[in-house]
Each structure stands twice: as structure tokens, then as C-alpha cells.
Design a protein around this motif. Sequence first.
Motif, mmCIF file in Angstrom:
data_model
loop_
_atom_site.group_PDB
_atom_site.id
_atom_site.type_symbol
_atom_site.label_atom_id
_atom_site.label_comp_id
_atom_site.label_asym_id
_atom_site.label_seq_id
_atom_site.Cartn_x
_atom_site.Cartn_y
_atom_site.Cartn_z
ATOM 1 N N ILE A 128 0.865 -1.189 0.000
ATOM 2 C CA ILE A 128 0.000 0.000 0.000
ATOM 3 C C ILE A 128 0.899 1.236 0.000
ATOM 4 O O ILE A 128 1.705 1.430 0.915
ATOM 5 C CB ILE A 128 -0.949 0.013 1.218
ATOM 6 N N ASP A 129 0.773 2.035 -1.048
ATOM 7 C CA ASP A 129 1.586 3.238 -1.219
ATOM 8 C C ASP A 129 0.710 4.293 -1.907
ATOM 9 O O ASP A 129 0.419 4.194 -3.099
ATOM 10 C CB ASP A 129 2.811 2.921 -2.072
ATOM 11 N N ASN A 130 0.294 5.279 -1.141
ATOM 12 C CA ASN A 130 -0.584 6.320 -1.697
ATOM 13 C C ASN A 130 0.092 7.115 -2.811
ATOM 14 O O ASN A 130 -0.572 7.534 -3.755
ATOM 15 C CB ASN A 130 -1.048 7.275 -0.598
ATOM 16 N N LEU A 131 1.414 7.319 -2.711
ATOM 17 C CA LEU A 131 2.116 8.083 -3.743
ATOM 18 C C LEU A 131 2.106 7.358 -5.082
ATOM 19 O O LEU A 131 2.042 7.987 -6.134
ATOM 20 C CB LEU A 131 3.555 8.370 -3.309
ATOM 21 N N LYS A 132 2.173 6.045 -5.054
ATOM 22 C CA LYS A 132 2.147 5.249 -6.285
ATOM 23 C C LYS A 132 0.727 4.842 -6.663
ATOM 24 O O LYS A 132 0.519 4.181 -7.674
ATOM 25 C CB LYS A 132 2.991 3.979 -6.119
ATOM 26 N N ASP A 133 -0.234 5.224 -5.841
ATOM 27 C CA ASP A 133 -1.637 4.861 -6.060
ATOM 28 C C ASP A 133 -1.777 3.336 -6.195
ATOM 29 O O ASP A 133 -2.419 2.833 -7.115
ATOM 30 C CB ASP A 133 -2.199 5.572 -7.293
ATOM 31 N N SER A 134 -1.146 2.644 -5.255
ATOM 32 C CA SER A 134 -1.193 1.183 -5.298
ATOM 33 C C SER A 134 -1.529 0.625 -3.925
ATOM 34 O O SER A 134 -1.351 1.290 -2.915
ATOM 35 C CB SER A 134 0.151 0.618 -5.778
ATOM 36 N N GLY A 135 -2.002 -0.594 -3.930
ATOM 37 C CA GLY A 135 -2.274 -1.305 -2.694
ATOM 38 C C GLY A 135 -3.552 -2.106 -2.783
ATOM 39 O O GLY A 135 -4.549 -1.641 -3.350
#
Length: 151
Positions: free
Chosen positions: A99-106
Motif C-alpha cells: 500500500i503506497d498512496n504516492l504510487k496509487d497502489s495497494g
Amino acid sequence: MLNFQLLPMHWLIFFVVLIGIELATMGLTTVWFAGGALAGLIVNFAGGTGMLQVIVFLIVSFALLIFTRPIATKYINRDRVKTNADELVGEQAVVTEEIDNLKDSGRVILNGMDWKARLPKEAGTQTIPVGTTVTVAAIEGVKVIVKENNK
């Protein structure tokens, strides 16, 4: 002042339309104005001018809206049934994609289902690795907002 006359039929039609809208939406939006329409009808029967009828309609409608809506919404929403999504808040999930908000992933697995996952905005640049157990803090649309259990 404008001089016009409204017929009782005008007020009755207006009342029925407002009640119909209220029944269709159940949003507690037009019922207050339906009360104002009844007040306008009463003033009409009492012989009031068209302008007086409209003024009474507006005063009664807004008085009902301001003074009774908070009470009505309190009691109507009292027995609100939670949706399935609401029931997921507080549940545990396992991270299956970092989960990584900067990469918009998770992504997480929650109750056997795959969900898109994000951290709360205040988490900043924090990431959560695969395999970590997290707790669902909120549901926003089709994604879960999660917090790491030890934080």
C-alpha cells in the motif's frame, strides 16, 4: 404591491405534488413546503390576498424546515440499518500488494474478497508491505482506508 388571487385548487395541486415528491424521494425535503401549502390554503379560505397567501406559505415552510427538520431527522435516522460496507469498518485485512498512496497502489484481502486499499491522507509517505495485517478505518467508494495494527 402585486395584486393577484390564487384559487384553493392551486394550493391543493401544489400540496399533492409536494407530497408526491416526498413520497418518491423520502428525503425530508418537500414535506415542509407541503405544510406551507396547507397554510396558504387556509389563508385562501380565510379570504387573504394572493400576496398574503404566498408570504404565509414561505414563513410557515421555512419555520417548519428550521425548527422541525432536526428533530425529524434525528428520529427517522435513529433506526438506520448499516450497509454491508459499514460492517467492514474495524475488520482485519491482509495486505496482498504494497500500500503506497504516492504510487496509487495497494490491495488487501478482506473477508475473502480483494479490495483496493489506501492509507489515510495523514499517513503521508508511509507504506505498508505485503503480508501485514491492517485494520479497516473507513470505506470510500470501492476502496478501503486502512491503518497498520501496531500504529
